[in-house]
Design a protein around this motif. Structure first.
Motif, PDB file in Angstrom:
ATOM      1  N   THR A 193      42.730  41.118  39.035  1.00 12.30           N
ATOM      2  CA  THR A 193      42.991  41.510  40.421  1.00 12.30           C
ATOM      3  C   THR A 193      42.464  42.926  40.632  1.00 12.30           C
ATOM      4  O   THR A 193      42.868  43.839  39.908  1.00 12.30           O
ATOM      5  N   ASN A 194      41.559  43.116  41.582  1.00 15.35           N
ATOM      6  CA  ASN A 194      41.021  44.467  41.757  1.00 15.35           C
ATOM      7  C   ASN A 194      41.881  45.297  42.713  1.00 15.35           C
ATOM      8  O   ASN A 194      42.823  44.795  43.328  1.00 15.35           O
ATOM      9  N   ASP A 195      41.554  46.579  42.823  1.00 12.70           N
ATOM     10  CA  ASP A 195      42.355  47.521  43.612  1.00 12.70           C
ATOM     11  C   ASP A 195      42.596  47.018  45.034  1.00 12.70           C
ATOM     12  O   ASP A 195      43.709  47.074  45.554  1.00 12.70           O
ATOM     13  N   ARG A 196      41.516  46.534  45.662  1.00 14.11           N
ATOM     14  CA  ARG A 196      41.606  46.100  47.060  1.00 14.11           C
ATOM     15  C   ARG A 196      42.559  44.906  47.192  1.00 14.11           C
ATOM     16  O   ARG A 196      43.391  44.855  48.094  1.00 14.11           O
ATOM     17  N   GLU A 197      42.417  43.947  46.263  1.00 11.11           N
ATOM     18  CA  GLU A 197      43.289  42.765  46.301  1.00 11.11           C
ATOM     19  C   GLU A 197      44.750  43.162  46.093  1.00 11.11           C
ATOM     20  O   GLU A 197      45.651  42.648  46.761  1.00 11.11           O
ATOM     21  N   ARG A 239      46.524  51.172  34.648  1.00 10.36           N
ATOM     22  CA  ARG A 239      45.938  51.852  35.808  1.00 10.36           C
ATOM     23  C   ARG A 239      47.010  52.131  36.851  1.00 10.36           C
ATOM     24  O   ARG A 239      47.947  51.349  37.006  1.00 10.36           O
ATOM     25  N   TRP A 294      44.998  44.211  36.173  1.00 10.13           N
ATOM     26  CA  TRP A 294      43.689  44.669  36.665  1.00 10.13           C
ATOM     27  C   TRP A 294      42.537  43.814  36.154  1.00 10.13           C
ATOM     28  O   TRP A 294      41.448  43.845  36.720  1.00 10.13           O
ATOM     29  N   ASP A 295      42.768  43.057  35.073  1.00  5.60           N
ATOM     30  CA  ASP A 295      41.713  42.178  34.556  1.00  5.60           C
ATOM     31  C   ASP A 295      41.315  41.121  35.578  1.00  5.60           C
ATOM     32  O   ASP A 295      40.161  40.697  35.629  1.00  5.60           O
ATOM     33  N   SER A 326      48.626  37.109  39.359  1.00  2.00           N
ATOM     34  CA  SER A 326      47.686  37.398  38.265  1.00  2.00           C
ATOM     35  C   SER A 326      47.884  36.443  37.091  1.00  2.00           C
ATOM     36  O   SER A 326      46.978  36.234  36.289  1.00  2.00           O
TER      37      SER A 326
END
Lengths: 299, 299
Positions: free
Chosen positions: A228-232, A75, A225-226, A263
């Motif tokens: 940690t999301n975008d915002r984090e 991503r 990304w598994d 991560s």
């Protein structure tokens, strides 16, 4: 006379470029580069007997524009003034359901008499023959009822939800390079015809906005990304960048490093653990943090 | 014990509904209704020897939601407080390029040795064999160069721009009902395999907003939209509605009437002319204006 003829010749040459923007030429070139890469892997897999495949995420910077090409489950996001701009989407059995089902429908021989291109909410048992069941065909977005036939007892081409969704019970990522030799377990059914090596290319015009040194493009593999999301991710990047001078080039490396470390987590007695004690990412974690504005752009 | 068994039975029954929302059931039902309709037309075309086809735009109101199903080149918009909300998109050779090319690529026999699934910016001449030319394949968004081969001299499956874009030089609308017998002119190549009768269904939740009597859903055939754009339609509707009491039901009929009359124009010496002296619509103009809020909702 000559000027008229020249005019005609120019028109003739320009006809080729009808409606074809400079941008589409770059996109087409990147798309074809992915195809050539996949063909090269096929040749080398045969001669060197190397198996396997991978997703691919590439960035091209050309004439003021950033082209982000993604095939797989990596991503890319742009963080600009704290705002998140998605620069890719994931290709999974769920997001590519209709393409996969359409292929299975048009080329049933690829399903090897083991799979059905129809989607069902759960496996159907033999005793349910003749009963009604919800299904979804390749051209449908909604669900409807059908009477169960013999063919519906086969395993669904696409099965499972979210991270567990699989094509032919085998693979959870539907675009990428390689995997030419991948087969359904214990069978002779090839997976590759269902995989696409063609990326989706998104374009970001760098000239439309004055970027400061904290504006970055973040590229990460699924391992990031598994867990940690975008915002984090955006928050970690902003936090790390604040700790360095805007003209210190190592600030971007440190942001990427911090994302990987967070991560992965810390090795405890019960395995690698994140700060919230959840399991760290077991997948490959590769991260790039690329500045969009040099220190000269700092305002 | 019995309560546990009952729990298991309930889970078993509910498994069918996994991730299947009430909304997707309605969408699936509408999609299948379009397919049944198309099959019925096929049967009746054979027995009654009636030819032809048409686009279809249907609206279903159920449990507080409006479902707008569109297959073809009609269009639906909601006008709410002067704002325009698109409720459909047109299906043309250009918007459906990838689906059509993918089908031609997987089932080349449907192209009858006359057409190529590749897209070229212009017709290629025989003397250009071996030269380089821009092309676009089914899985590409951009354009790239290829060396022209014998097969590329065939007519492109999709050719022409905008309103003149055609599938196999024949049809400019790629979804709809009927046309089972349609063939490429002077050939035995069937068009129907490339046409889809499945609508795209968009959902609008009426309960999310308090609608006033001027909020409407407008449905129109291509004859309306060919000469009148969304903004103009919204302005005409607002103008007409203002001339009537909010509880006068004939105000909606009058708005539809006005839209038809304005798109048809007035018969002058040089044919039907619009107010701006451009040619009126030569196509069928059918319009519905449906109120979303009754007079009781008037605030």
């Amino acid at each position: 006379m000559a000027s008229k003829l020249l005019h005609l010749h120019i028109c003739d040459q320009l006809r080729d470029l009808k409606a074809v923007s400079h941008e589409s030429l770059v996109i087409g070139a990147i798309e074809n580069a992915f195809k050539r890469m996949d063909e090269q892997i096929e040749r080398e897999q045969m001669t060197r007997l190397v198996a396997g495949g991978c997703c691919a995420l590439a960035v091209v910077y050309l004439l003021g524009k950033v082209y982000v090409a993604n095939a797989g489950d990596s991503r890319a996001i742009i963080i600009r003034n704290g705002e998140i701009i998605p620069m890719s989407r994931e290709f999974t059995p769920e997001t590519e359901r209709q393409r996969l089902q359409f292929l299975g429908f048009l080329r049933p021989e690829l399903l090897g008499n083991e799979f059905t291109h129809l989607e069902f909410p759960r496996r159907i048992q033999h005793k349910e023959l003749g009963k009604k069941m919800l299904y979804r065909d390749q051209n449908m977005h909604g669900w409807a009822y059908k009477r169960i036939e013999e063919d519906d007892l086969k395993f669904p081409l696409i099965y499972g939800e979210g991270k567990k969704a699989r094509v032919m019970a085998t693979i959870g990522v539907t675009r990428g390079l390689g995997d030419h030799d991948l087969k359904v377990y214990n069978s002779n059914i090839h997976i590759k015809p269902f995989l696409s090596c063609v990326p989706e290319v998104r374009v970001y015009d760098l000239t439309q906005y004055e970027h400061c040194p904290d504006d970055v493009l973040v590229l990460g593999t699924d391992g990031l990304w598994d867990v940690t999301n975008d915002r984090e991710v955006a928050d970690v990047v902003t936090e790390v960048l604040m700790g360095y001078e805007p003209n210190d080039p190592c600030r971007y490396t440190m942001a990427a490093y911090e994302l990987v470390v967070r991560s992965r987590g810390v090795l405890k007695e019960r395995g690698w653990r994140l700060a919230n004690d959840k399991l760290g990412s077991g997948d490959d974690i590769s991260v790039f943090v690329i500045p969009l504005g040099g220190p000269g752009n700092y305002t």
